[in-house]
Design a protein around this motif. Structure first.
Motif: not given
Length: 244
Positions: A144-146, A155-156, A202-209, A213-217
């Motif tokens: 989804k677009p931020v 966020p950056n 705040m919702d976007t920030e928590q989802a970003f964090l 944690q799930k990123v692998q590539t």
């Protein structure tokens, strides 16, 4: 002068007519290709390692721009070796000497990249921006677009090559942590944020964090960076932006 050394790991001698080149490029603009500032060229350079110095006019250097060095070997306009990771120089805490040797990768004959002609000095190239040292702004999260209220709340992330640390913003709080890159894999570790409460984002920030944690590539495409999980699902898309 920008100085450094480049090499390749393959045990092969260069054919007659080979040309080694190292270019100093401005990769600051996210909406435009890299601009070649100056180029060092040497015909029939012999065997690696190749030492080079690239002269430049200090008046051309803008303090908040991003400058990198790219190395390559061509034979009759066909690419034989090229650097996959360009080295940042001159600005944003970087000097004029490249401490680490640039390792060029062999480009197999018959690939589309191998037939791409070399970019002459002063013209524009279409190389990707570097992962490290670039300011990446979050544009898409979980498909989804931020949307943000003002640039200061975007966020950056910035990847710091020397310390292998990542910093940035979730849109409200500052983000910091470590990362490890190996080929196309990337893993974030110890990512944390400050604890300030904000009215928006705040919702976007928590989802970003959570996504980090799930990123692998990771994958670069010009001025775009995609971070995906182990199944190949893109969790976050970021766009390069000029640091201020």
């Amino acid at each position: 002068m920008v100085s450094g050394t480049a090499t390749y790991r393959e045990r092969m001698a260069l054919p007659q007519g080979a040309v080694f080149a190292a270019t100093l490029e401005d990769v600051s603009r996210a909406d435009a290709p890299a601009i070649v500032i100056r180029e060092y060229r040497k015909e029939d350079p012999g065997n690696p390692p190749f030492q080079f110095t690239i002269p430049y006019d200090p008046a051309q250097i803008v303090t908040n721009h991003i400058y990198v060095v790219r190395a390559r070997v061509t034979v009759q306009g066909h690419l034989l070796f090229t650097s996959s990771e360009r080295k940042q120089v001159l600005t944003l805490g970087h000097g004029s000497e490249i401490g680490e040797m640039i390792v060029m990768q062999h480009v197999p004959s018959g690939s589309t990249t191998a037939k791409k002609p070399a970019t002459p000095a002063g013209e524009i190239s279409t190389a990707d921006l570097p992962l490290e040292g670039t300011l990446w702004k979050l544009t898409e999260l979980n498909g989804k677009p931020v949307k943000t209220i003002g640039e200061e709340h975007a966020p950056n992330l910035i990847f710091h090559a020397k310390e292998k640390r990542v910093s940035g913003s979730g849109g409200c709080n500052r983000i910091m942590g470590g990362y490890m890159v190996r080929g196309e894999s990337i893993h974030f570790n110890g990512v944390a944020s400050t604890m300030m409460a904000c009215q928006h984002g705040m919702d976007t920030e928590q989802a970003f964090l959570a996504a980090l944690q799930k990123v692998q590539t990771w994958k670069l495409d010009g001025s775009s960076l995609s971070l995906s999980d182990g199944s190949g699902t893109v969790l976050a898309k970021l766009t390069a932006s000029l640091q201020k």
